[in-house]
Write a protein that holds these residues in place. Structure first.
Motif, PDB file in Angstrom:
ATOM      1  N   VAL A   7       0.862  -1.179   0.000  1.00 17.07           N
ATOM      2  CA  VAL A   7       0.000   0.000   0.000  1.00 17.07           C
ATOM      3  C   VAL A   7       0.902   1.234   0.000  1.00 17.07           C
ATOM      4  CG1 VAL A   7      -1.680   1.308   1.348  1.00 17.07           C
ATOM      5  CG2 VAL A   7      -1.907  -1.172   1.146  1.00 17.07           C
ATOM      6  N   GLY A   8       0.592   2.189  -0.858  1.00 16.67           N
ATOM      7  CA  GLY A   8       1.397   3.406  -0.978  1.00 16.67           C
ATOM      8  C   GLY A   8       2.372   3.381  -2.142  1.00 16.67           C
ATOM      9  N   ASP A   9       2.623   2.198  -2.717  1.00 19.19           N
ATOM     10  CA  ASP A   9       3.531   2.104  -3.863  1.00 19.19           C
ATOM     11  C   ASP A   9       2.891   2.737  -5.095  1.00 19.19           C
ATOM     12  OD1 ASP A   9       5.455   0.756  -2.440  1.00 19.19           O
ATOM     13  OD2 ASP A   9       5.018  -1.216  -3.306  1.00 19.19           O
ATOM     14  N   GLN A  26      -5.138  -0.364  -1.427  1.00 10.17           N
ATOM     15  CA  GLN A  26      -5.575  -1.530  -0.659  1.00 10.17           C
ATOM     16  C   GLN A  26      -5.072  -2.809  -1.314  1.00 10.17           C
ATOM     17  OE1 GLN A  26      -9.830  -1.876  -0.429  1.00 10.17           O
ATOM     18  NE2 GLN A  26      -9.775  -3.532   1.046  1.00 10.17           N
ATOM     19  N   LYS A  27      -4.742  -3.799  -0.492  1.00 14.51           N
ATOM     20  CA  LYS A  27      -4.350  -5.121  -0.955  1.00 14.51           C
ATOM     21  C   LYS A  27      -5.480  -6.076  -0.578  1.00 14.51           C
ATOM     22  CE  LYS A  27      -0.726  -8.603  -0.379  1.00 14.51           C
ATOM     23  NZ  LYS A  27       0.571  -8.879   0.263  1.00 14.51           N
ATOM     24  N   ILE A  28      -5.967  -6.848  -1.542  1.00 15.17           N
ATOM     25  CA  ILE A  28      -7.065  -7.785  -1.301  1.00 15.17           C
ATOM     26  C   ILE A  28      -6.514  -9.207  -1.330  1.00 15.17           C
ATOM     27  CG2 ILE A  28      -9.272  -8.626  -2.154  1.00 15.17           C
ATOM     28  CD1 ILE A  28      -9.603  -5.884  -3.492  1.00 15.17           C
ATOM     29  N   TYR A  48      -4.904  -5.776  -6.168  1.00 14.68           N
ATOM     30  CA  TYR A  48      -4.602  -4.471  -5.594  1.00 14.68           C
ATOM     31  C   TYR A  48      -5.607  -3.439  -6.081  1.00 14.68           C
ATOM     32  CZ  TYR A  48      -0.272  -6.747  -4.397  1.00 14.68           C
ATOM     33  OH  TYR A  48       0.654  -7.627  -3.886  1.00 14.68           O
ATOM     34  N   VAL A  49      -6.110  -2.631  -5.151  1.00 14.37           N
ATOM     35  CA  VAL A  49      -6.994  -1.521  -5.481  1.00 14.37           C
ATOM     36  C   VAL A  49      -6.095  -0.309  -5.668  1.00 14.37           C
ATOM     37  CG1 VAL A  49      -8.918  -0.094  -4.711  1.00 14.37           C
ATOM     38  CG2 VAL A  49      -8.840  -2.523  -4.082  1.00 14.37           C
ATOM     39  N   ALA A  59      -9.165   1.344  -9.852  1.00 15.62           N
ATOM     40  CA  ALA A  59      -8.953   0.141 -10.660  1.00 15.62           C
ATOM     41  C   ALA A  59      -8.510  -0.991  -9.746  1.00 15.62           C
ATOM     42  CB  ALA A  59      -7.895   0.406 -11.722  1.00 15.62           C
ATOM     43  N   ILE A  60      -8.737  -2.218 -10.190  1.00 14.87           N
ATOM     44  CA  ILE A  60      -8.344  -3.394  -9.415  1.00 14.87           C
ATOM     45  C   ILE A  60      -7.580  -4.329 -10.349  1.00 14.87           C
ATOM     46  CG2 ILE A  60      -9.158  -5.315  -8.019  1.00 14.87           C
ATOM     47  CD1 ILE A  60     -11.822  -3.582  -7.797  1.00 14.87           C
TER      48      ILE A  60
END
Length: 88
Positions: A7-9, A26-28, A48-49, A59-60
C-alpha cells in the motif's frame, strides 16, 4: 511483477486509454465484492486496489498487470522546497 507491492507504492498499468499510473490504496487477499463484481484473490495471488493519478478512478488488478514505478532521485526534495516557498 517482480518484488513485493505494498500500500502506498506507485504503479503503472495498461488500460484501453493507454498507460495509466496511480497509487495502491488496498491489498485484497480473499474473494471480495468490489464495483459490483466478485474479485477472486488469495494470499498467493492478491489483487490491488489502485487510485489513478489523473482521474481518481479506482482500478483493481493482479500484480502481474502492474509495474512498480521508482521515484527519481531528488523528487521528494524538490517538492519539499517548493512547498516551503509557498509557506506549507
Amino acid at each position: 511483477m517482480r518484488g513485493v507491492l505494498r500500500v502506498g507504492d506507485r504503479v503503472a498499468w495498461n488500460s484501453e486509454a493507454g498507460r495509466v499510473s496511480g497509487v495502491i490504496i488496498q491489498k485484497i487477499t480473499s474473494d471480495t465484492l468490489l464495483k459490483g463484481r466478485v474479485r477472486h484473490a488469495s494470499r498467493d495471488e492478491p489483487q490491488y486496489v489502485i487510485k489513478s493519478d489523473k482521474t481518481d478512478h479506482i482500478a483493481i488488478h493482479r500484480a502481474s498487470a502492474l509495474t512498480k514505478i521508482r521515484r527519481r532521485a531528488g523528487t521528494a526534495r524538490r517538492r519539499t522546497r517548493a512547498a516551503a516557498r509557498r509557506g506549507r
